[in-house]
Scaffold this active site. Structure first.
Site, mmCIF file in Angstrom:
data_model
loop_
_atom_site.group_PDB
_atom_site.id
_atom_site.type_symbol
_atom_site.label_atom_id
_atom_site.label_comp_id
_atom_site.label_asym_id
_atom_site.label_seq_id
_atom_site.Cartn_x
_atom_site.Cartn_y
_atom_site.Cartn_z
ATOM 1 C CD GLU A 124 21.486 13.049 74.664
ATOM 2 O OE1 GLU A 124 21.381 12.806 75.878
ATOM 3 O OE2 GLU A 124 22.586 13.096 74.083
ATOM 4 C CD GLU A 133 22.047 9.631 83.448
ATOM 5 O OE1 GLU A 133 21.877 10.825 83.792
ATOM 6 O OE2 GLU A 133 23.131 9.030 83.561
#
Ligand code: NAG
Ligand code: NAG
Ligand code: NAG
Ligand code: NAG
Length: 260
Positions: A124, A133
């Site tokens: 991740e 992100e």
């Protein structure tokens, strides 16, 4: 009559054996049985000794700080390239603080579970390189139909932290449990690394741990189901690669049903 009785007793025994074997594939053993490191139910040392996953295990579990050693943690984060924001953010200490603060986690976690969890953290965040992100601000993670956790004006609910918590309803529900206003201040997940790990552990305990006994593949589906069944086979093989590596480092068998 007697014969019928005997054969029905026999049948019941057979059925008992059968259901125990059928169940044992994923463990989920009866509470009096141990789940072995390979996922089978039983009571001898093979099941209840070293690597025992659940039930009346005879080996005491290692405390979490003996599993997540500095060497293990550094072995991951040192692979993030220099200049990664996460390198000055995520620390073993903040993970352990978050683990300590998560009710029931520290006392119940196993080596296999740490291998699975860190495999997902690695994927991740790209070895703890990313806090947020990549290009997250360009995506809309506000579900306006959710009235329970309405988006705060000007706030972005894109992926943040080790599990890349995303969406207003996730920040909202997680914030309630952590007693933090994550709807109003989602950026806390990217500025306080203990909070960041707490969100990862929150998601893990609620959505991932319940399927861990079905194998690593089920944990991929719980985190990013889109990748499974051909959705993104390179992402699936990256996750399983990390998992096998960490199982090897921590000395546990990765078990069955690793892929999805
Ligand atoms: C976690 O809790 C244990 C036991 O209370 C304690 O010994 C340890 O220092 C704590 N670790 C951190 C990082 O807070
Ligand atoms: C992020 O945005 C930049 C600039 O628009 C683009 O070059 C890059 O490919 C994007 N990265 C990802 C992972 O989407
Ligand atoms: C980070 O969050 C933790 C847990 O909520 C809190 O105890 C700590 O004081 C915070 N650290 C900073 C620097 O705000
Ligand atoms: C598939 O996963 C890889 C590895 O995480 C990623 O780089 C790639 O962008 C993903 N592809 C798609 C189509 O989502």
């Amino acid at each position: 009559m007697a014969l019928t009785k005997i054969s029905s007793v026999f049948l019941i025994c057979l059925f008992g054996l059968y259901s125990q074997t059928a169940k044992s594939q994923f463990c989920g053993c009866s509470p009096i049985l141990c789940c072995s490191q390979h996922g089978f139910c039983g009571t001898s040392d093979v099941y209840c000794g070293s690597g025992c996953r659940s039930g009346p295990c005879r080996t005491s579990r290692d405390p979490v700080d003996k599993i997540v050693t500095q060497k293990f943690f550094d072995g991951i984060i040192n692979q993030a390239r220099n200049g990664c924001a996460g390198k000055r953010f995520y620390t073993r200490e903040s993970f352990l603080k978050a683990a300590n603060a998560t009710f029931d986690f520290t006392d119940t976690v196993t080596r296999l579970e740490i291998a699975a969890m860190f495999a997902h953290f690695t994927h991740e965040t790209e070895h703890f390189c990313n806090i947020e992100e990549v290009n997250g601000t360009s995506r809309d993670y506000c579900d306006e139909s959710n009235r329970q956790y309405p988006c705060a004006r000007g706030k972005g609910y894109y992926g943040r932290g080790p599990i890349q918590l995303a969406w207003n309803f996730m920040y909202g529900a997680c914030g309630v449990d952590l007693k933090l206003d994550l709807l109003g201040q989602p950026e806390l997940v990217g500025s306080n690394s203990t909070v960041s790990f707490e969100t990862g552990l929150w998601f893990w305990m609620n959505s991932v741990r319940p399927v861990l006994k079905e194998g690593f593949g089920a944990t991929i589906r719980a985190i990013n189901g889109v990748e499974c069944s051909g959705g993104n086979s390179s992402a699936v093989s990256a996750r399983t690669g990390y998992y096998r590596d960490y199982c090897r480092q921590l000395g546990v068998d990765p078990g069955a049903d690793i892929t999805c």
